[in-house]
Design a protein around this motif. Structure first.
Motif, PDB file in Angstrom:
ATOM      1  N   ARG A  51       0.869  -1.178   0.000  1.00 43.28           N
ATOM      2  CA  ARG A  51       0.000   0.000   0.000  1.00 43.28           C
ATOM      3  C   ARG A  51       0.906   1.229   0.000  1.00 43.28           C
ATOM      4  N   TRP A  52       1.420   1.546  -1.164  1.00 41.06           N
ATOM      5  CA  TRP A  52       2.499   2.518  -1.278  1.00 41.06           C
ATOM      6  C   TRP A  52       2.069   3.924  -0.862  1.00 41.06           C
ATOM      7  N   GLU A  53       0.880   4.345  -1.261  1.00 43.61           N
ATOM      8  CA  GLU A  53       0.431   5.687  -0.910  1.00 43.61           C
ATOM      9  C   GLU A  53       0.306   5.845   0.601  1.00 43.61           C
ATOM     10  N   ALA A  54      -0.281   4.836   1.246  1.00 42.62           N
ATOM     11  CA  ALA A  54      -0.408   4.883   2.704  1.00 42.62           C
ATOM     12  C   ALA A  54       0.961   4.856   3.368  1.00 42.62           C
ATOM     13  N   TYR A  71      10.909   3.578   3.703  1.00 50.18           N
ATOM     14  CA  TYR A  71      10.522   4.746   2.915  1.00 50.18           C
ATOM     15  C   TYR A  71      11.124   4.665   1.510  1.00 50.18           C
ATOM     16  N   ALA A  72      12.369   4.197   1.436  1.00 55.25           N
ATOM     17  CA  ALA A  72      13.010   4.046   0.134  1.00 55.25           C
ATOM     18  C   ALA A  72      12.251   3.062  -0.741  1.00 55.25           C
ATOM     19  N   GLU A  73      11.818   1.958  -0.151  1.00 55.67           N
ATOM     20  CA  GLU A  73      11.067   0.973  -0.938  1.00 55.67           C
ATOM     21  C   GLU A  73       9.738   1.546  -1.422  1.00 55.67           C
ATOM     22  N   GLY A 101       7.463   4.729  -8.162  1.00 55.49           N
ATOM     23  CA  GLY A 101       8.023   5.286  -9.383  1.00 55.49           C
ATOM     24  C   GLY A 101       8.969   6.444  -9.189  1.00 55.49           C
ATOM     25  N   ASN A 102       9.357   6.719  -7.956  1.00 58.42           N
ATOM     26  CA  ASN A 102      10.255   7.839  -7.675  1.00 58.42           C
ATOM     27  C   ASN A 102      11.657   7.303  -7.378  1.00 58.42           C
ATOM     28  N   GLU A 143      18.107  -2.674  -6.388  1.00 57.97           N
ATOM     29  CA  GLU A 143      16.809  -2.514  -7.049  1.00 57.97           C
ATOM     30  C   GLU A 143      16.667  -1.135  -7.676  1.00 57.97           C
ATOM     31  N   VAL A 144      17.185  -0.118  -7.001  1.00 57.45           N
ATOM     32  CA  VAL A 144      17.168   1.226  -7.585  1.00 57.45           C
ATOM     33  C   VAL A 144      18.018   1.247  -8.854  1.00 57.45           C
ATOM     34  N   ALA A 145      19.164   0.583  -8.806  1.00 58.04           N
ATOM     35  CA  ALA A 145      20.032   0.522  -9.984  1.00 58.04           C
ATOM     36  C   ALA A 145      19.330  -0.201 -11.132  1.00 58.04           C
ATOM     37  N   LEU A 146      18.611  -1.270 -10.826  1.00 56.16           N
ATOM     38  CA  LEU A 146      17.852  -1.973 -11.866  1.00 56.16           C
ATOM     39  C   LEU A 146      16.815  -1.061 -12.497  1.00 56.16           C
ATOM     40  N   ALA A 147      16.131  -0.275 -11.662  1.00 55.63           N
ATOM     41  CA  ALA A 147      15.113   0.636 -12.171  1.00 55.63           C
ATOM     42  C   ALA A 147      15.726   1.671 -13.099  1.00 55.63           C
ATOM     43  N   ARG A 148      17.007   1.934 -12.928  1.00 59.21           N
ATOM     44  CA  ARG A 148      17.700   2.907 -13.770  1.00 59.21           C
ATOM     45  C   ARG A 148      18.520   2.231 -14.870  1.00 59.21           C
TER      46      ARG A 148
END
Length: 293
Positions: free
Chosen positions: A146-149, A177-179, A185-186, A219-224
Motif C-alpha cells: 500500500r504505497w500511498e499509505a 521509505y526508500a522501498e 516510481g520515484n 533494485e534502484v540501480a535496476l530501475a535505472r
C-alpha cells in the motif's frame, strides 16, 4: 558484567551484549547472551528483564527467518510488558511483531496491531514510542504494498524525527521509505534515501541492515538500467545474508537476482534463483510473492 554481585546489573549487562550483537546481526552471540540473561533474570524474578529477553529472542528469530517462533517470543514479550506496565517495551516488542505478522502474510493483523501501537504511543507522548509505532505502521503498509499509505506514514515520521537524533527508528524507516518511493516510481528520491540508509547502517555497525540497504540499492540501480552496479550490490547483499543466516532476506535478494538474470537473458539462472527463493520462503513459513509486484 558477570563479576557483578547484583542480579539486576548482571541482567542489564547481558542485555547490552545481546542488543549490541543483535544490531550487528551476530545471531549466535545474541542467543548465547540471552541464555545467560534468562537464567539470571529467572533466578532474580526480574520480570522486566525476562520481557526484554523474549523481545530480543523474537528479533533474532525473525532475523533467522523463524517467523512462527519469533511471533511466539514477541507475544510473550508483549504479555510480560503489559503485566508490569512497561509501555515502552510493549510498543517496541509490538512494532517488531508487526513486521513478523506482515512477513507471515497476516496483513490485516499487522495493520490492526500497528494502529493500536500508534494510538498507545501517541497517548504516551514519548518520542521514541511514537517513532517506533509509526515505523510499525509504515512496515504494515509497505509489506501490504500500500504505497500511498506508506508514503503518508513516511511524511508523519519525517515530521516527528526532524531535528532529533533517534538513530534506530530512523535506521529501520529509511529502508521502508526508500522501498515505498521506489515502488511508487520515484527512483531518484529512493536513491537518496537508500544512500542515507546505507550510511546509517554502516555508522551503527548493523550488518543485517547493510545487507537490506545493498539489496534496495541494487533494485534502484535496476530501475535505472544500471545493471553492473546492481549485480555488484546484490552479490554483497547475498553474501551478508548468507553469513548472518538471514534466510528470509536471502530469498528476497534471490528474487532480485532472478530479475537481473532474466534481463541478462539467463532464463535458466532466473528460474534457479526463484526456485531457491521459494524454498526459503517455505522454510520460513512466509507466503511467496515476488518483490517485483
Amino acid at each position: 558484567c558477570v563479576l557483578m554481585p547484583n542480579d539486576l546489573l548482571r541482567a542489564v549487562g547481558n542485555e547490552f551484549l545481546a542488543e549490541t550483537a543483535c544490531l550487528r546481526g551476530d545471531w549466535e552471540a545474541v542467543l548465547k547472551a540471552l541464555r545467560v540473561e534468562r537464567v539470571v533474570a529467572e533466578r532474580g524474578h526480574l520480570g522486566e528483564r525476562l520481557a526484554w529477553v523474549s523481545a530480543c529472542e523474537g528479533v533474532i528469530l525473525h532475523g533467522q527467518g523463524k517467523l512462527a517462533a519469533a511471533n511466539t517470543a514477541l507475544e510473550d514479550a508483549e504479555t510480560r510488558s503489559h503485566r508490569i506496565q512497561q509501555d515502552r517495551l510493549l510498543v517496541l516488542a509490538g512494532s517488531w511483531r508487526v513486521l513478523v505478522l506482515a512477513d507471515l502474510g497476516r496483513a490485516e493483523e499487522a495493520e490492526t496491531l500497528a494502529l493500536d501501537l500508534v494510538e498507545r504511543a501517541e497517548a504516551s507522548g514519548e518520542l521514541f514510542q511514537r517513532a517506533e509505532a509509526l515505523r510499525a505502521l509504515g512496515t504494515a503498509y509497505v509489506r501490504a504494498r500500500r504505497w500511498e499509505a506508506a508514503l503518508e506514514a513516511g511524511e508523519r515520521m519525517e515530521a516527528l524525527l526532524k531535528n532529533t537524533e533517534l538513530a534506530m527508528p530512523r535506521l529501520g524507516w529509511n529502508g521502508l521509505y526508500a522501498e515505498a518511493l521506489l515502488r511508487s516510481g520515484n527512483a531518484a528520491e529512493a536513491a537518496e534515501r537508500v544512500d542515507a540508509y546505507l550510511d546509517l547502517a554502516e555508522t551503527t555497525g548493523s550488518d543485517s541492515e547493510r545487507g537490506l540497504a545493498l539489496r534496495l540499492r541494487a533494485e534502484v540501480a535496476l530501475a535505472r538500467s544500471a545493471f553492473d552496479p546492481a549485480e555488484a550490490d546484490l552479490e554483497k547483499a547475498l553474501e551478508i545474508h548468507e553469513t548472518l543466516g538471514s534466510r528470509l532476506e536471502w530469498g528476497r535478494s534471490a528474487e532480485v537476482a532472478s530479475r537481473l538474470a532474466k534481463i541478462n537473458g539467463d532464463l535458466a539462472g532466473a528460474r534457479s534463483w526463484i526456485a531457491q527463493a521459494q524454498a526459503g520462503y517455505r522454510e520460513c513459513g512466509a507466503p511467496y510473492e515476488t518483490s517485483a509486484s
